[in-house]
Write a protein that holds these residues in place. Structure first.
Motif, PDB file in Angstrom:
ATOM      1  N   LEU A 276       0.727  -1.317   0.154  1.00  0.00           N
ATOM      2  CA  LEU A 276       0.128   0.167   0.110  1.00  0.00           C
ATOM      3  C   LEU A 276       0.901   1.369  -0.096  1.00  0.00           C
ATOM      4  O   LEU A 276       0.783   2.247  -0.711  1.00  0.00           O
ATOM      5  CB  LEU A 276      -1.149   0.212   0.916  1.00  0.00           C
ATOM      6  N   ARG A 277       1.814   1.158   0.781  1.00  0.00           N
ATOM      7  CA  ARG A 277       2.845   2.341   0.834  1.00  0.00           C
ATOM      8  C   ARG A 277       3.545   2.563  -0.489  1.00  0.00           C
ATOM      9  O   ARG A 277       3.496   3.751  -1.037  1.00  0.00           O
ATOM     10  CB  ARG A 277       3.797   2.108   1.803  1.00  0.00           C
ATOM     11  N   ALA A 278       3.963   1.748  -0.961  1.00  0.00           N
ATOM     12  CA  ALA A 278       4.621   1.698  -2.480  1.00  0.00           C
ATOM     13  C   ALA A 278       3.644   2.236  -3.567  1.00  0.00           C
ATOM     14  O   ALA A 278       3.830   2.946  -4.422  1.00  0.00           O
ATOM     15  CB  ALA A 278       5.192   0.431  -2.798  1.00  0.00           C
ATOM     16  N   ALA A 279       2.313   2.005  -3.569  1.00  0.00           N
ATOM     17  CA  ALA A 279       1.253   2.094  -4.463  1.00  0.00           C
ATOM     18  C   ALA A 279       0.811   3.545  -4.230  1.00  0.00           C
ATOM     19  O   ALA A 279       1.006   4.179  -5.299  1.00  0.00           O
ATOM     20  CB  ALA A 279       0.013   1.126  -4.469  1.00  0.00           C
ATOM     21  N   LEU A 280       0.673   3.958  -3.217  1.00  0.00           N
ATOM     22  CA  LEU A 280       0.523   5.427  -2.923  1.00  0.00           C
ATOM     23  C   LEU A 280       1.312   6.412  -3.225  1.00  0.00           C
ATOM     24  O   LEU A 280       0.989   7.392  -3.987  1.00  0.00           O
ATOM     25  CB  LEU A 280      -0.207   5.682  -1.398  1.00  0.00           C
TER      26      LEU A 280
ATOM     27  N   LEU B  80      -0.697   9.673   3.370  1.00  0.00           N
ATOM     28  CA  LEU B  80       0.012   9.524   2.206  1.00  0.00           C
ATOM     29  C   LEU B  80      -0.973   9.400   0.792  1.00  0.00           C
ATOM     30  O   LEU B  80      -0.353  10.035  -0.295  1.00  0.00           O
ATOM     31  CB  LEU B  80       0.733   8.102   2.252  1.00  0.00           C
ATOM     32  N   ALA B  81      -1.948   8.981   1.031  1.00  0.00           N
ATOM     33  CA  ALA B  81      -2.915   9.160  -0.047  1.00  0.00           C
ATOM     34  C   ALA B  81      -3.329  10.564  -0.320  1.00  0.00           C
ATOM     35  O   ALA B  81      -3.256  10.966  -1.787  1.00  0.00           O
ATOM     36  CB  ALA B  81      -4.090   8.388   0.292  1.00  0.00           C
ATOM     37  N   ALA B  82      -3.569  11.276   0.639  1.00  0.00           N
ATOM     38  CA  ALA B  82      -4.139  12.665   0.282  1.00  0.00           C
ATOM     39  C   ALA B  82      -2.704  13.403  -0.379  1.00  0.00           C
ATOM     40  O   ALA B  82      -2.801  14.380  -1.382  1.00  0.00           O
ATOM     41  CB  ALA B  82      -4.273  13.386   1.638  1.00  0.00           C
ATOM     42  N   ALA B  83      -1.531  13.376   0.152  1.00  0.00           N
ATOM     43  CA  ALA B  83      -0.480  13.789  -0.249  1.00  0.00           C
ATOM     44  C   ALA B  83      -0.040  13.668  -1.890  1.00  0.00           C
ATOM     45  O   ALA B  83       0.526  14.444  -2.662  1.00  0.00           O
ATOM     46  CB  ALA B  83       0.763  13.492   0.315  1.00  0.00           C
ATOM     47  N   ASN B  84      -0.407  12.271  -2.394  1.00  0.00           N
ATOM     48  CA  ASN B  84      -0.397  11.994  -3.761  1.00  0.00           C
ATOM     49  C   ASN B  84      -1.573  12.019  -4.591  1.00  0.00           C
ATOM     50  O   ASN B  84      -1.735  11.460  -5.607  1.00  0.00           O
ATOM     51  CB  ASN B  84       0.237  10.726  -3.840  1.00  0.00           C
ATOM     52  N   SER B  85      -2.741  12.616  -4.015  1.00  0.00           N
ATOM     53  CA  SER B  85      -3.779  13.063  -4.918  1.00  0.00           C
ATOM     54  C   SER B  85      -4.721  11.583  -5.255  1.00  0.00           C
ATOM     55  O   SER B  85      -4.949  11.639  -6.329  1.00  0.00           O
ATOM     56  CB  SER B  85      -3.722  14.037  -5.763  1.00  0.00           C
TER      57      SER B  85
END
Length: 335
Positions: free
Chosen positions: A102-106, A130-135
């Motif tokens: 999940l970390r790698a994907a986001l 992390l999801a928000a930071a990468n939109s």
């Protein structure tokens, strides 16, 4: 037509059902969203398979030779995908391989749909950041009671309200066992064996009958939808392992239905949360839950009380919950 790649990590029963259902819906995705959704890679713990042109469900059903060692970082480097579906086993202490995926994907700007509860229990807040930071989207209906809407119910249908309390039957296995004991006259060992034969309970049922599954789902719901900070190791927890024939006879005498529930109560005083075996009168909605059905009751300050029943436990239902999340992601991507 724009191709859109999907990678699946963890290719057990749920992962295979997701692949089959995705193939059946592929034409609908083209018509509704104008994208060609294709599976570009799948992997298990020790091997994987990637193809940027797409892996059909038929090809995957034929169990083609997976490439040994193509998992973990190697798989993530090799696969070309816009969305990751993580359906691997849960590690509730460290988050395990799922957390790594999940970390790698986001970080690679991939949307993530999650079935594995362990990563969410151990590191949900950081994954959301992390999801928000990468939109990109991080969605987990498959992990938060699957076919029973929980997080969606609170975040969308009850948006803008103040949630005062949650009470929920979140584990279909315990509901099935308790029903078979109360209605079918089975003892706990017989009821558990029947649940295993029907594929409702795992070969090792510890996580369900000792309340860990309910606890993990409650943590995901409360931490995500209510902004709480519950932890698995400190949440008061009860299970059904010690339920006896005497308990069952007393429930029958009193005319009540036992249910293992997760709860959050923040109406007055300090917030209380935990997992308890509670009794309900026959006119209560929870008393009517049959088989492996689940339920959630949410009390709000503005809209009052809302109860949703259903969402029986099954692999196809979990896969469908994942693809519900995929619909939301496709709506966002193509808006």
């Amino acid at each position: 037509m724009r191709p859109l790649g999907v990678a699946i990590t963890g290719f057990g029963n749920v992962g295979r059902h997701v692949a089959e259902m995705l193939e059946l819906r592929r034409h609908g995705y083209r018509e509704r969203f104008g994208v060609d959704v294709r599976i570009t890679g799948v992997c298990g713990s020790a091997a994987g398979l990637v193809d940027s042109n797409g892996l059909s469900a038929k090809r995957l059903q034929e169990r083609p030779a997976f490439t040994p060692g193509l998992s973990g970082d190697l798989f993530m480097s090799a696969v070309r995908a816009d969305i990751l579906i993580d359906a691997g086993p849960s590690d509730y202490r460290t988050g395990g391989a799922s957390l790594t995926y999940l970390r790698a994907a986001l970080r690679r700007h991939m949307h993530a749909l999650v079935v594995s509860k362990g990563a969410l229990v151990t590191d949900l807040r950081n994954l959301q950041h992390l999801a928000a930071a990468n939109s990109v989207s991080l969605r987990f209906s498959g992990a938060a009671a699957a076919a029973l809407p929980t997080v969606d119910l609170i975040e969308h249908n009850l948006a803008g309200t103040k949630v005062l309390a949650i009470e929920a039957v979140l584990t279909g296995t315990t509901n099935f066992i308790l029903n078979e004991m109360l209605q079918g006259g089975l003892d706990i060992h017989e009821a558990l064996r029947l649940a295993q034969e029907k594929g409702i309970a795992e070969p090792d049922p510890t996580f369900d009958i000792d309340g860990w599954d309910t606890a993990s789902k409650l943590i995901i719901i409360a931490n995500s939808a209510l902004g709480m900070d519950l932890h698995l190791d400190s949440l008061p927890r009860q299970g059904i392992r010690s339920v006896s024939d005497i308990d069952v006879e007393q429930w029958r005498t009193r005319g009540v239905a036992p249910r293992l529930v997760g709860f959050v109560n923040r109406q007055t005083g300090p917030v209380r949360a935990g997992i308890e075996l509670r009794e309900y009168p026959q006119n209560h909605p929870f008393a009517g839950l049959q088989g492996s059905m689940k339920a959630i009751r949410v009390l709000t300050e503005e809209m009052g009380e809302l109860t949703v029943l259903g969402g029986a436990s099954s692999t196809p239902a979990t896969a469908a919950a994942v693809l519900k999340d995929l619909d939301h992601v496709l709506s966002r991507i193509t808006a």
